[in-house]
Design an enzyme around this catalytic site. Sequence first.
Site, short mmCIF file in Angstrom:
data_model
loop_
_atom_site.label_atom_id
_atom_site.label_comp_id
_atom_site.label_asym_id
_atom_site.label_seq_id
_atom_site.Cartn_x
_atom_site.Cartn_y
_atom_site.Cartn_z
N CYS A 181 0.52 3.17 6.15
CA CYS A 181 0.98 1.84 6.56
C CYS A 181 0.84 0.88 5.39
O CYS A 181 0.10 1.16 4.45
CB CYS A 181 0.16 1.36 7.75
SG CYS A 181 -1.59 1.19 7.35
N CYS A 192 0.82 -1.22 0.00
CA CYS A 192 0.00 0.00 0.00
C CYS A 192 0.85 1.26 0.00
O CYS A 192 0.32 2.37 -0.09
CB CYS A 192 -0.94 -0.01 1.19
SG CYS A 192 -2.02 -1.45 1.16
N HIS A 200 -9.96 2.10 -1.16
CA HIS A 200 -8.51 1.92 -1.13
C HIS A 200 -8.02 0.97 -2.22
O HIS A 200 -7.82 -0.22 -1.97
CB HIS A 200 -8.14 1.40 0.27
CG HIS A 200 -6.73 1.02 0.46
ND1 HIS A 200 -5.66 1.71 -0.07
CD2 HIS A 200 -6.18 -0.01 1.17
CE1 HIS A 200 -4.54 1.12 0.28
NE2 HIS A 200 -4.82 0.08 1.03
C1 LIG Z 1 -2.16 -1.22 4.62
C2 LIG Z 1 -3.46 -1.54 4.07
O1 LIG Z 1 -4.11 -0.70 3.52
S1 LIG Z 1 -4.03 -3.07 4.29
C3 LIG Z 1 -5.45 -3.21 3.27
C4 LIG Z 1 -6.66 -3.02 4.07
N1 LIG Z 1 -7.83 -3.48 3.41
C5 LIG Z 1 -8.16 -4.79 3.31
O2 LIG Z 1 -7.42 -5.70 3.64
C6 LIG Z 1 -9.53 -5.06 2.82
C7 LIG Z 1 -10.35 -5.54 3.96
N2 LIG Z 1 -11.74 -5.63 3.57
C8 LIG Z 1 -12.38 -6.80 3.40
O3 LIG Z 1 -11.80 -7.87 3.52
C9 LIG Z 1 -13.86 -6.75 3.09
O4 LIG Z 1 -14.17 -5.50 2.53
C10 LIG Z 1 -14.70 -6.97 4.39
C11 LIG Z 1 -14.51 -8.43 4.86
C12 LIG Z 1 -14.32 -6.01 5.50
C13 LIG Z 1 -16.19 -6.71 4.09
O5 LIG Z 1 -16.55 -7.44 2.98
P1 LIG Z 1 -18.09 -7.61 2.60
O6 LIG Z 1 -18.82 -8.31 3.69
O7 LIG Z 1 -18.12 -8.18 1.24
O8 LIG Z 1 -18.57 -6.09 2.58
P2 LIG Z 1 -19.86 -5.46 1.99
O9 LIG Z 1 -19.46 -4.34 1.10
O10 LIG Z 1 -20.77 -6.51 1.43
O11 LIG Z 1 -20.52 -4.83 3.27
C14 LIG Z 1 -21.20 -5.61 4.23
C15 LIG Z 1 -22.42 -4.80 4.68
O12 LIG Z 1 -21.97 -3.65 5.36
C16 LIG Z 1 -22.62 -2.50 4.84
N3 LIG Z 1 -21.73 -1.36 4.99
C17 LIG Z 1 -20.42 -1.29 4.65
N4 LIG Z 1 -19.94 -0.08 4.95
C18 LIG Z 1 -20.95 0.63 5.49
C19 LIG Z 1 -21.06 1.94 5.98
N5 LIG Z 1 -20.04 2.78 6.01
N6 LIG Z 1 -22.26 2.32 6.46
C20 LIG Z 1 -23.30 1.49 6.45
N7 LIG Z 1 -23.26 0.23 6.00
C21 LIG Z 1 -22.09 -0.19 5.51
C22 LIG Z 1 -22.91 -2.88 3.41
O13 LIG Z 1 -23.95 -2.11 2.87
C23 LIG Z 1 -23.29 -4.33 3.53
O14 LIG Z 1 -24.61 -4.38 3.97
P3 LIG Z 1 -25.62 -5.49 3.36
O15 LIG Z 1 -25.04 -6.82 3.78
O16 LIG Z 1 -26.93 -5.16 4.00
O17 LIG Z 1 -25.57 -5.29 1.88
#
Ligand SMILES: CC(=O)SCCNC(=O)CCNC(=O)[C@H](O)C(C)(C)COP(=O)(O)OP(=O)(O)OC[C@H]1O[C@@H](n2cnc3c(N)ncnc32)[C@H](O)[C@@H]1OP(=O)(O)O
Length: 422
Positions: free
Chosen positions: A409, A90, A379
């Site tokens: 990070c 990242c 991201h």
């Molecule tokens: C250094 C670095 O940057 S490391 C990199 C960091 N990032 C990562 O590793 C990515 C991590 N993220 C992930 O693995 C995935 O996005 C997860 C596991 C967190 C979530 O995945 P999913 O479950 O597929 O997320 P999804 O987009 O379907 O959201 C789940 C629910 O939360 C809701 N939701 C998500 N964000 C919000 C929000 N801000 N407000 C309200 N509701 C929200 C969605 O609408 C969805 O609701 P629904 O089930 O009723 O449709």
Amino acid sequence: METKKVAIVGYNRIPFARINTAYADKGNQDLLVSALNGLINRYNLKGKLLGEVAGGAVIKHISESNLIRESVMETFLDPATPACDLQQACDTGIEAAVYIGNKIALGQIESGIACGVEAMSNIPFESSPRLRKALLKANKEKSAFGKIKQLLSPKLKDWMPIPYKGQEPKTGLVMGGHTEITAKYYEISREDQDELAFKSHQNMAKAYDEGFFNDMITPAFGLNTDNNLRRDTSLEKLASLKPAFDKQNGTLTAGNSTPFTDGASAVLLASEEWAKENNLPILAYITFSEVAGIEYVENKQNLLLAPIFAADRMLKKAGMSLEDFDYYEIHEAFAAQVLATLKIWENDDLAKKFGLEKALGKIDRNKLNVKGGSLAVAHPFAATGGRIIGTLAKLLHEKGSGKGFISICAARGQGVTMILEK
Ligand SMILES: CC(=O)SCCNC(=O)CCNC(=O)[C@H](O)C(C)(C)COP(=O)(O)OP(=O)(O)OC[C@H]1O[C@@H](n2cnc3c(N)ncnc32)[C@H](O)[C@@H]1OP(=O)(O)O
């Protein structure tokens, strides 16, 4: 030898999109060319021969080993513009800016673009070692019978493509798994995480309403704005989301973690002379940057905390305190990682545990990610550094003076910090 000042003179990105949405069928090159051409059009760079373009994607197909050069040749730049690929998880986008910036500082080039892209919807699958071996052997067989024999040797499950899991090879945990441990270790509450996420969306919605992004984003493939921004989110809604990584006792959710994202960004850097010759205003200067690593295999809570050291070393070199900045841009991989990092920077005892002399100082939360952070904008790994540099440079340019602090990070226990000055 005297070094030159490194000026940020331009910025562009395409809207960021959650995976499998607007850019579902686009690859790294499609997205990057779009971001680069947006930059080229905005700053009249058509046909120009730049010093170099550097950047990368964290996840690439085998055919994309020279992704940046291939992309540059598809843009409106002079095709003789050289380019190179970099990768530092990242931190790819910010390290690309350091690479180009250092060449400008040394007088090796006068101008360059630092860029990053991630087409997460289009990431490659791996094949099982047994299938790979069988295919290679089949290729060598002379007879049809021999080929068929080899091709029948793998079991059915060996034929299944292996999807990207994002696990840290040294620990087997995904980044969210590591950050759950961080949240528990540093007692970061669910409420505080959700509040940070909520603020991120609020700040970004306001920035859109004020037109802050109007001259920073070019529409791409039918998408005009970042599609992760949720204007309808609320603390209640965030509190209702189920834990994503530790289903029983976790506090990290889809709301306070970044989603997987597609997107691309590009930053135009130059010497002061080049900026003047090309009639481009200097938005800000890159004045300091530092990279650090951290042990995270024994201490799993540390994975995303390396900026602790990078900031300490950078501030010492700059002769500044953490409190000396007008704006702070801290990458919100997860709300919990931001809050843990701040806790350590702000607390003498915790800072000393990491071997720092003392706490680095307190950050005024009203100066933090004021135009929204990665939790709202989302991201696309390698594109985040460029987005953050562009946002901070514009903030400082609008203010007309001041200093900004960046912290990003990255996976594999690394982190980069940077100072921009107007
Ligand atoms: C250094 C670095 O940057 S490391 C990199 C960091 N990032 C990562 O590793 C990515 C991590 N993220 C992930 O693995 C995935 O996005 C997860 C596991 C967190 C979530 O995945 P999913 O479950 O597929 O997320 P999804 O987009 O379907 O959201 C789940 C629910 O939360 C809701 N939701 C998500 N964000 C919000 C929000 N801000 N407000 C309200 N509701 C929200 C969605 O609408 C969805 O609701 P629904 O089930 O009723 O449709």
